[in-house]
Structure formats: structure tokens, C-alpha cells
Design a protein around this motif. Structure first.
Motif, mmCIF file in Angstrom:
data_model
loop_
_atom_site.group_PDB
_atom_site.id
_atom_site.type_symbol
_atom_site.label_atom_id
_atom_site.label_comp_id
_atom_site.label_asym_id
_atom_site.label_seq_id
_atom_site.Cartn_x
_atom_site.Cartn_y
_atom_site.Cartn_z
ATOM 1 N N VAL A 90 2.676 -20.233 26.842
ATOM 2 C CA VAL A 90 2.442 -19.197 27.850
ATOM 3 C C VAL A 90 2.203 -17.893 27.097
ATOM 4 O O VAL A 90 3.054 -17.460 26.327
ATOM 5 C CB VAL A 90 3.652 -19.051 28.795
ATOM 6 N N ALA A 92 1.077 -13.840 27.273
ATOM 7 C CA ALA A 92 0.786 -12.584 27.978
ATOM 8 C C ALA A 92 0.026 -11.713 26.995
ATOM 9 O O ALA A 92 0.463 -11.516 25.859
ATOM 10 C CB ALA A 92 2.072 -11.909 28.418
ATOM 11 N N TRP A 102 -4.015 -6.572 31.520
ATOM 12 C CA TRP A 102 -2.888 -7.452 31.274
ATOM 13 C C TRP A 102 -3.198 -8.785 31.923
ATOM 14 O O TRP A 102 -3.559 -8.845 33.095
ATOM 15 C CB TRP A 102 -1.599 -6.883 31.875
ATOM 16 N N ARG A 104 -1.965 -13.180 31.909
ATOM 17 C CA ARG A 104 -1.091 -14.255 31.446
ATOM 18 C C ARG A 104 -1.872 -15.539 31.594
ATOM 19 O O ARG A 104 -2.379 -15.849 32.677
ATOM 20 C CB ARG A 104 0.199 -14.306 32.252
#
Length: 111
Positions: A90, A92, A102, A104
């Protein structure tokens, strides 16, 4: 008041869970589509098509864990924070500059 624990030894972390080629689960992503993670002299080298960076590996499983499951790096224009959860990397990503963004995204290890 209790005192902070004192480190009495240095242990090398098992970085194998982070190493390899990670591919974005979204084949149509306009962001990072592939991340290669290699070990060099106790550091992680993170390579994408747009940048290379280094990071110290760290654990998110507690103080006693030997397995490195996360990394964080900052190139000045891109900051990545990544961790493995359920076998998925995962990530970000925060970009700075003309466009602040931003996102993810999720990656699987290429076999």
C-alpha cells in the motif's frame, strides 16, 4: 515515571518481504505503475520510471519484529510512504511542486 528502553544490540532486519518488483493493481493508473525495491548496504533502493531514492526499512509489527514491512522516502518532489498489508504493498504518494497531489495505490509483487 518509566524510562525509555535502552537498545543493547543492533539486529539486521529481514527486508525480503519488501524486495522485488511491485506492479500497480490499476493497469490504467496515471501515477506510479511499477516500483522496484532492492537492498544496498542495509538500505532500500526504490526505483520507479520517474525517480530513484533510498530508505531505511522499518517494521510495523512491533518492536520485536525482525521483518521489514514498510518504508518512507522523500525525493524533494515526491514523498512515498509504503507498507505491506495482507501481501499487498500500500503506497501513499504526495507530490509537491506545480501540482500538489496525494494518492494511495495498491501493488502486487510480480512473480
Amino acid at each position: 515515571m518509566s524510562s525509555a528502553p535502552v537498545l543493547t544490540e543492533t539486529r539486521r532486519m529481514n527486508v525480503a518481504p519488501l524486495l522485488g518488483t511491485w506492479l500497480n493493481t490499476n493497469a490504467h493508473s496515471r501515477g506510479i505503475t511499477r516500483i522496484d525495491v532492492h537492498e544496498e548496504d542495509g538500505m532500500l533502493r526504490i526505483v520507479t520510471k520517474d525517480f530513484e531514492a533510498t530508505s531505511l526499512p522499518y517494521s510495523i509489527d512491533g518492536f520485536d519484529s525482525q521483518d521489514a514491512l514498510a518504508f518512507s522516502t522523500d525525493t524533494g518532489t515526491v514523498r512515498l510512504q509504503a507498507n505491506i498489508k495482507g501481501g499487498v504493498l500500500v503506497v501513499a504518494a504526495l507530490t509537491r511542486g506545480d501540482v500538489n497531489l496525494w494518492v494511495r495505490e495498491f501493488y502486487y509483487r510480480r512473480s
